[in-house]
Every structure is written in C-alpha cells, then in structure tokens.
Motif scaffolding. Sequence first.
Motif, mmCIF file in Angstrom:
data_model
loop_
_atom_site.group_PDB
_atom_site.id
_atom_site.type_symbol
_atom_site.label_atom_id
_atom_site.label_comp_id
_atom_site.label_asym_id
_atom_site.label_seq_id
_atom_site.Cartn_x
_atom_site.Cartn_y
_atom_site.Cartn_z
ATOM 1 N N LYS A 54 -3.297 -6.917 -8.291
ATOM 2 C CA LYS A 54 -4.376 -6.654 -9.240
ATOM 3 C C LYS A 54 -4.107 -5.396 -10.057
ATOM 4 O O LYS A 54 -4.350 -5.357 -11.277
ATOM 5 N N GLU A 55 -3.609 -4.353 -9.396
ATOM 6 C CA GLU A 55 -3.393 -3.091 -10.098
ATOM 7 C C GLU A 55 -2.239 -3.184 -11.090
ATOM 8 O O GLU A 55 -2.292 -2.584 -12.170
ATOM 9 N N ARG B 38 0.855 -1.190 0.000
ATOM 10 C CA ARG B 38 0.000 0.000 0.000
ATOM 11 C C ARG B 38 0.894 1.244 0.000
ATOM 12 O O ARG B 38 2.120 1.154 -0.072
ATOM 13 N N GLU C 218 -2.503 -8.163 -2.241
ATOM 14 C CA GLU C 218 -3.272 -8.708 -3.374
ATOM 15 C C GLU C 218 -3.809 -7.593 -4.259
ATOM 16 O O GLU C 218 -3.875 -7.730 -5.488
ATOM 17 N N GLN C 219 -4.174 -6.462 -3.652
ATOM 18 C CA GLN C 219 -4.654 -5.321 -4.441
ATOM 19 C C GLN C 219 -3.530 -4.741 -5.302
ATOM 20 O O GLN C 219 -3.766 -4.354 -6.451
ATOM 21 N N THR C 220 -2.328 -4.689 -4.766
ATOM 22 C CA THR C 220 -1.188 -4.258 -5.571
ATOM 23 C C THR C 220 -1.008 -5.171 -6.774
ATOM 24 O O THR C 220 -0.777 -4.695 -7.904
ATOM 25 N N ASP D 94 -4.146 -6.133 1.087
ATOM 26 C CA ASP D 94 -3.512 -4.962 0.480
ATOM 27 C C ASP D 94 -2.508 -5.385 -0.583
ATOM 28 O O ASP D 94 -2.447 -4.796 -1.675
ATOM 29 N N ARG E 33 3.039 0.690 -3.089
ATOM 30 C CA ARG E 33 2.097 0.316 -4.150
ATOM 31 C C ARG E 33 2.147 1.336 -5.284
ATOM 32 O O ARG E 33 2.138 0.976 -6.473
#
Length: 283
Positions: free
Chosen positions: A60-61, A16, A56-58, A54, A20
């Motif tokens: 995805k992005e 994050r 995992e979101q990186t 968090d 990120r």
Amino acid sequence: MGRVQGKVAFITGAARGQGRSHAVRLAQEGADIIAVDVCRDIDTVPYDGATEADLEQTVKEVEALDRRIVARQADVRDLASLQSAVDEGLAQFEHIDIVCANAGIGSFAPALELTEETWQDVVDINLTGVWKTVKATAPSMVERGQGGSIILTSSIAGLIAFPHLAHYTAAKHGVTGLMRALAVELAPHHIRVNSVHPTTVDTPMVANEAIWGLFLGGVQGATREQAAEGMKALNAMPVPWVESVDISNAVLYLASDESRYVTGSTTVIDAGAMQPFKLPHPA
C-alpha cells in the motif's frame, strides 16, 4: 526526486522495519519494487515475526507513491522460493537493477549456551540467506549487462564483537566478507556490491522486551523508556537508536548513480558506536 528513476529494486525482509523503509525510500525516488518476506514467526527468535498484513502494508505504501510493486512470501533459506519471486518480478518489470539483501533475525545467549537450532537459524538467515538472495538475483543482472548495485545489510556487529551475540556477530562478519568477495567477482560486470552497518535501529528486532533487557544487563520486564536511557551508552551521540530511514538514505545513495564507483565498501551508520573512546553524556 528521481535518483533511482526507472530502476527495479529486489528487497528481502520487506514487510516491515528496515526492509519496508528501503522499499518506500527507493519508491519515493522512482524505483519499482519486488518485495519478499517470510511473513511468519521463527521459533528461536524472542519477538514476533512479520505477517502477511505487514507485507500488504508495504504494498500500500509503495503504491501510494504511484510506483509498481510485486510482493511475495519467500524464505531466504529456500533458494527455490527466492528464484520464484525473482522470476515473477522479472516477468513484470523485465530487469532488476538494485538488490537489498536485508532479511535478518536476532536472538541472544552466551556462546556456550546457544542451542544448535538458535545458532543455525541465525547463520542460515543472516548469512546464507544473503548469499542465496544474491545467487537468485545477480545472474539476470550479469546477463543484462547494464550493471547494478547490490547492498548487503550487515551491522556494526559485522565489524566489531558483541557478547551474547556470537552467532549474530559471526554471521554479520560473514556478510562483510561475502560483500568483499562479491565486489571483486562482479566488478567486471559493473555490478557494485557494498554493505551497510547500522547501530541499533528502532525496528521490531530491537524494540522488544527481550532485547531491551539484554542491553540493560539482563533486566527483566524492561520498558522502552528504560531501554532508551540505558542504550544511549552504546552510541557516542546521545541517542539510543537510529531510525530505519537513516539506513534507507544510505541504501539510496549506494543504489543510485551518485555512488557509481563505490564498491567493496562498508558504510557505517552508527551514531559513533564504533568509536573506542566515548565521553560521558552531559546530564
């Protein structure tokens, strides 16, 4: 587009915040990413740590930008876990060209009231963890013989003093000195080493009630709105903080061939916070 096309970036604290943002910004310009984060709370830190979600979101992005990413949990205090992440990244991508030693924490107290554990956590993560990140990544860069760029996240607290942040200030000054030593040692290998020095950045390290209260002189229950107004006094420009992408744009420049002869430098992104004389902002 493509300012770091074909390069691979190893980034710590990537779940994050600035980490990120660095991963996404470098991916936008063509880099593949090796992202690591501890993904848990640190007991002496007054805000929640990043989570597996968090990280995992990186992922995805970065993948949404059609770039590849290897993401692993690793504690920068643990050289073996960093080395494992490096080895997995090298197995996938074969090389590392860019290192962003970004992982860091913040806490505060007067110097004589800091607990030993609080001091040690900040120094171990913010300084020793940076050295361990370089120790884990740089040998493969040296062996490959194609140069590269190492970017260490310091702070304006790595150049000037802040009360109630003696441990943080000491660690970030240490990062600045480490950068300068590494720049000299790695220059023969065409590996550049620079540091970035942000003012306050709107990330979870700053965007929390404890830190807002610190910058407002100890106000209990400080709100974001109160902090936004009060923290403008830190910067010469009338802003309370900068955004992660502002730091990422500097990281991108230092990672790219545009800065191919820039090494040993302190890149300051501070909205004028380090200027010694500041006029009051107009109402």
